[in-house]
Structures are given as C-alpha cells and as structure tokens.
Design an enzyme around this catalytic site. Sequence first.
Site, short mmCIF file in Angstrom:
data_model
loop_
_atom_site.label_atom_id
_atom_site.label_comp_id
_atom_site.label_asym_id
_atom_site.label_seq_id
_atom_site.Cartn_x
_atom_site.Cartn_y
_atom_site.Cartn_z
N CYS A 78 -52.96 -57.07 34.06
CA CYS A 78 -51.75 -57.09 34.51
C CYS A 78 -51.16 -58.63 34.65
O CYS A 78 -49.87 -59.23 34.61
CB CYS A 78 -51.48 -56.72 36.00
SG CYS A 78 -51.48 -55.03 35.95
N ARG A 87 -33.69 -49.35 44.00
CA ARG A 87 -32.80 -48.23 44.60
C ARG A 87 -32.30 -48.68 45.91
O ARG A 87 -32.84 -48.75 47.08
CB ARG A 87 -34.03 -47.25 44.99
CG ARG A 87 -34.84 -46.61 43.69
CD ARG A 87 -35.83 -45.53 44.32
NE ARG A 87 -36.33 -44.80 43.07
CZ ARG A 87 -37.47 -45.22 42.40
NH1 ARG A 87 -37.94 -46.36 42.76
NH2 ARG A 87 -37.97 -44.40 41.21
N GLY A 98 -56.53 -56.27 36.34
CA GLY A 98 -57.69 -55.31 36.04
C GLY A 98 -59.09 -56.44 35.92
O GLY A 98 -59.18 -57.47 35.50
N CYS A 145 -52.79 -59.88 41.06
CA CYS A 145 -53.89 -59.07 40.96
C CYS A 145 -53.89 -58.55 39.46
O CYS A 145 -53.01 -58.10 38.95
CB CYS A 145 -54.38 -58.04 41.84
SG CYS A 145 -53.00 -56.67 42.00
N HIS A 154 -42.88 -53.26 37.08
CA HIS A 154 -43.92 -54.04 36.73
C HIS A 154 -44.35 -53.86 35.07
O HIS A 154 -45.20 -52.94 34.77
CB HIS A 154 -45.11 -53.72 37.45
CG HIS A 154 -46.48 -54.25 37.22
ND1 HIS A 154 -46.51 -55.43 36.31
CD2 HIS A 154 -47.75 -54.00 37.64
CE1 HIS A 154 -47.75 -55.99 36.30
NE2 HIS A 154 -48.63 -54.88 37.02
#
Length: 385
Positions: free
Chosen positions: A89, A214, A373, A371, A341
């Site tokens: 990420c 949303r 992986g 954060c 993301h």
Amino acid sequence: MAEAYIVEAVRTPVGRRGGGLAALHPADLAAHVLRALIDRTGVDPAAVDDVVLGCVDTVGPQSGDIARTGWLAAGLPQEVPGVTVDRQCGSGQQAVHFAAQAVLSGTQDLVVAGGVQNMSQIPIGYAMGRAGAPLGRTEGPYAGSRGWHARYGDRPVSQFLGAEDIAAAWGLTREAMEEYALRSHRRAVRALDEDRFARETVPCGQAVADEGPRRDTSLPRMAALTALLPGGRITAALAAQISDGAAALLLASERAVRAHGLTPRARVHHLSVRADDPVRMLGATVPATARALARAGLTIDDIDVVEANEAFACVVMAWLAETGADPERVNVNGGALALGHPLGATGARLMTSLLHELERSGGRFGLQTMCEGGGQANVTIIERL
C-alpha cells in the site's frame, strides 16, 4: 546540503470500482497524469532522469514495468527510463522516497514519482494467487517457507485479522469506528463542495471528480452492515474503498530548479520507513511516526497537516491515540474510507493532497504515513515553501 524539492503534483479523481476509470488500461491511466504533470510544469520531458511509479499486483495490464509503459503511452521521450516499485500500500509513497533520495544523492536532478492502480481490472491480492483469501501455510508468498512458519507460526496473515487485532488492542468499538468513518465521508463531501481538490485533480476517462464519498451515508446505515469476519467489528464501511486512480509528482534538485526556471512548492524535510509485526501488519505507523519525528527534530505539535491512510478506521484511530495528534489536523479532507484506496497510487495521491492542503491552509509542515503489507510504514515530512 543538497535539497529535494516538490515542483508539481497532480492526480486523477479516485474512481469507484466499476466507475469512471474502470475501463482504462492502467498504462493509459498512468499516462494521463504523467502527461498532465509535464504540461503543467512546462519542463522538457527529455530532461527527466527517471520515472518511478508504485503499483501492486503487477500482472496482466499492470505488468511489464508500468512506469515505463505509462511514460511511453503518454507519448513522452523514449530515452527516459522508468521503474516500478512494490511496497504494497505504500508503493506510491516509496516512489516519492526513491525519487527524493536520487535527487538528494546528487546522481539525478529531475525525477518523476507517482503511482497507478486499476483495481476494477486487477482485484486486490490477485498476484498472490487468490484474491481476498487469508494467506496461510498453503497459499500466498509464505507458502512452503519453513523459516516464516518457524518464526511466526501458522496464524493466517490477513489485513482483516490485523484490523480486528488493532481494534481489540486499542479498545475501539464498532460504534466509535463508525463515527470516525462518517466524519471521513462528511469531510470529503465538504472538500468536494468547496472545490478543495480542484487544483490537484485532472479529469480522466469518465471520472471528473472523486467518486467515493457518500453523501447519504449515516450511522444507521453503517450499523446495518454485516461484519467482514464472523464475530468481528470491522465492516465494509470501516475499510478503505476499492478504487482506481493515478498520481504523479515532479521532484527537482536546486540545480534543476535554476536550470529549468522551476518554482519549488515544498522541500522534502524527512524520509524514513520502518517495520513492525508482519502478522498484525497494520500497526507500524505508530513506531514509524515516533522515529521519524525524533530524527527530524520535530514533535507532533509542529505538524500542521497530516495524511494518514485510512486502510481501516482503527488504524488511524490507534495512531491518533498513540501520537496525541490533533484530529482536526489529520485527514482534514477525508481519507480512504471515503475517497478510496487505489493501492499503488494512494501514497502519491496522499502526497499530492498533502501539498495542496498545506498551501490552502497556510501550514508549514506536513506529515504522511500509511500502513503497508508485511508490517511496514513509510513516513514523509515536507515543508511548504
């Protein structure tokens, strides 16, 4: 002392899965922001030393070094090389780090950094063999590794399990996380209504603005969702949206600024990356931020704007609790819960938004962390000029 400057930063809107960017080939998605970046800066593209892009799941249309294919798809000079980075990420943020480090080292003067991801075409985890499956002994990157299992046992490695672990460790209730998620959507909607993203965003494909926020979400709607794991607290509303997008930045040395008549907008003040428990996976932002601030000679109170990636609501909530950061300075225009993301692009998208929000608000220092992986976390601190 050498400096690395951010000259320009642009991004596409973040598209929903199946939305306005879904049909675009990832190389064309990357090409769109690369071309826009060159057009905005007016720099001679042949003077660029390298192109560094983040991308995760580099298979199918995202394979073959998409930094290179994206640059060529943009019609830009073929003598300029490209390289693709995968720090999960944090890939887009790591691309910015590598670009800045090349400039700081004096070996390169103009480097394009960024990231791209089309998750509508390539589902999350696809490169690991089975999208969305928890990774244990028999599948994924740890399959067959005696060393891994001797060290970490047979616990399955999953971002969802990691998020549940963090929520439990910090005593975060589902209701508190839903309130945080609602705030993220409301902030993102406000940012769209006030055109806060207009300067940083270049319409692309069928997407003219961010598609994730949303307007009609509410606490009752979130409360009606089923947890992602049996007996768990995490729901889809408390996890980052699956998205498509791309972003690109131009980093320059002081010599390049003078030679090309560029106007630097920010200075890279600090770069670092640290790691923590790879099974919990999502908690490294806390120690990484503490270390970064100490090395930069700053405190959290010196930071005017923070972009902390909302992979899950609990990740940023735990980070807030540990750092003591002012929530009013963190993800002020919403985060990935609302905006989405697009994995390899998010780090560059966050840096683009961080730069523009510093300029809008008049702040001096901005901090970005996310954060990643493998239990990793990048931290970047920039200073607005």
